[in-house]
Design a protein around this motif. Structure first.
Motif, short mmCIF file in Angstrom:
data_model
loop_
_atom_site.label_atom_id
_atom_site.label_comp_id
_atom_site.label_asym_id
_atom_site.label_seq_id
_atom_site.Cartn_x
_atom_site.Cartn_y
_atom_site.Cartn_z
N PHE A 37 -45.55 -49.44 8.16
CA PHE A 37 -44.97 -48.24 7.55
C PHE A 37 -44.74 -47.11 8.54
N TYR A 38 -45.52 -47.04 9.61
CA TYR A 38 -45.45 -45.87 10.49
C TYR A 38 -45.11 -46.19 11.95
N ALA A 39 -45.43 -47.38 12.42
CA ALA A 39 -45.23 -47.68 13.85
C ALA A 39 -43.91 -48.41 14.11
N LEU A 40 -43.56 -49.38 13.28
CA LEU A 40 -42.35 -50.17 13.51
C LEU A 40 -41.10 -49.41 13.07
N THR A 41 -40.05 -49.50 13.87
CA THR A 41 -38.79 -48.84 13.56
C THR A 41 -37.99 -49.67 12.55
N PRO A 42 -37.54 -49.06 11.46
CA PRO A 42 -36.73 -49.81 10.48
C PRO A 42 -35.41 -50.26 11.10
N ILE A 43 -35.02 -51.49 10.82
CA ILE A 43 -33.78 -52.06 11.33
C ILE A 43 -32.85 -52.34 10.14
N TYR A 44 -31.61 -51.87 10.26
CA TYR A 44 -30.62 -52.04 9.20
C TYR A 44 -29.56 -53.04 9.64
N GLN A 45 -28.91 -53.64 8.68
CA GLN A 45 -27.92 -54.67 8.97
C GLN A 45 -26.60 -54.38 8.26
N ALA A 46 -25.51 -54.61 8.97
CA ALA A 46 -24.16 -54.47 8.40
C ALA A 46 -23.39 -55.75 8.69
N GLN A 47 -22.52 -56.14 7.76
CA GLN A 47 -21.78 -57.38 7.90
C GLN A 47 -20.29 -57.18 7.68
N THR A 48 -19.51 -57.77 8.55
CA THR A 48 -18.05 -57.78 8.43
C THR A 48 -17.60 -59.24 8.43
N GLN A 49 -16.73 -59.59 7.51
CA GLN A 49 -16.24 -60.96 7.42
C GLN A 49 -14.79 -61.04 7.87
N ILE A 50 -14.51 -62.04 8.71
CA ILE A 50 -13.14 -62.27 9.15
C ILE A 50 -12.71 -63.66 8.70
N LEU A 51 -11.42 -63.83 8.51
CA LEU A 51 -10.87 -65.09 8.05
C LEU A 51 -10.01 -65.71 9.15
N VAL A 52 -10.30 -66.94 9.48
CA VAL A 52 -9.51 -67.69 10.47
C VAL A 52 -8.46 -68.49 9.70
N ASN A 53 -7.21 -68.04 9.77
CA ASN A 53 -6.18 -68.63 8.92
C ASN A 53 -4.82 -68.44 9.56
N GLN A 54 -4.20 -69.52 9.98
CA GLN A 54 -2.87 -69.43 10.59
C GLN A 54 -1.79 -69.36 9.51
N ASN A 55 -0.74 -68.64 9.84
CA ASN A 55 0.42 -68.58 8.96
C ASN A 55 1.35 -69.73 9.29
#
Length: 241
Positions: A37-55
């Motif tokens: 609760f007091y010593a460890l630094t909180p780590i946050y996560q963010a996610q971005t999704q990409i699509l591999v798709n040829q026209n």
């Protein structure tokens, strides 16, 4: 019979020094909770999704050729995303005080089997920065891949967004506390057995047989003080009589 007796002895030792086990368990839980609760630094996560798709203009060709090509390229794309050629422009654009190697440690690439969706996950102590890095990596990768691979088949499927109340993914406080409790329990039990092993004092007739190898012929019980006073000789009472 020996196994049952051994289990009985274990239970007896733990019961004898139960206070020691409880003490170490609570101490370990307290230390784990304090660190989490007091010593460890909180780590946050963010996610971005990409699509591999040829026209492709031909649906039949798309089904058999382009899809297979996209799936094979995904493993290559996973390596390119965390390469300096992508991360260096990201660092420059966001003015990060990191090297590409350090930034690589914060980025995790994943995709499901036979799926053309690639997820870029970024972990950072600042939730807003995690979102910015995740989106910027996807944008730079989308811009650079036509020049690197001579193919334009990347589109951003889902951009990372900052929630109103971000929840850290690390540390797992409840898990750390549970692990701390288990460690404390093991330390207390281990110390109890160690003290019992080092305790060579004879406390019972069974100890005489175990430690000295001598048979017990008889036992002299303790005589209470009241009985001693009852049968003691008093010279004053003897004179009066």
């Amino acid at each position: 019979m020996e196994e049952t007796l051994s289990l009985q002895e274990i239970a007896k030792i733990l019961k004898k020094r139960l206070w020691l086990v409880i003490f170490f368990t609570f101490i370990s839980i307290g230390i784990s909770a304090g660190i989490s609760f007091y010593a460890l630094t909180p780590i946050y996560q963010a996610q971005t999704q990409i699509l591999v798709n040829q026209n492709s203009s031909s649906e039949g060709v798309y089904s058999w050729q382009t899809t297979e090509t996209d799936l094979r390229l995904i493993n290559t794309y996973n390596v390119i995303i965390t390469s300096p050629v992508i991360l260096t422009p990201v660092i420059d654009a966001l003015n990060l005080s990191l090297t590409p190697a350090q930034l690589t440690q914060q980025i995790f690439i994943s995709n499901e089997n036979d799926s053309k969706v690639v997820t870029i996950s970024v972990e950072d102590s600042n939730p807003s920065m995690a979102v910015e890095i995740s989106n910027k990596v996807a944008e730079v990768f989308k811009e650079q891949i036509p020049q690197l691979m001579s193919v334009d088949n990347i589109s951003i499927l889902s951009a990372a967004k900052l929630s109103e109340n971000p929840t850290p993914v690390k540390p797992n406080k409840m898990l750390n506390i549970a692990i701390g409790g288990i460690i404390g329990l093991m330390l207390g039990a281990g110390l109890s057995f160690l003290l019992e092993l080092l305790d060579m004092t004879i406390k019972s007739e069974q100890d005489v047989e175990d430690y000295l190898g001598l048979p017990v012929i008889g036992i002299v019980d303790l005589i209470k003080e009241e009985k001693q006073n009852r049968f003691s000789f008093n010279p004053r009472k003897a004179r009066r009589s």
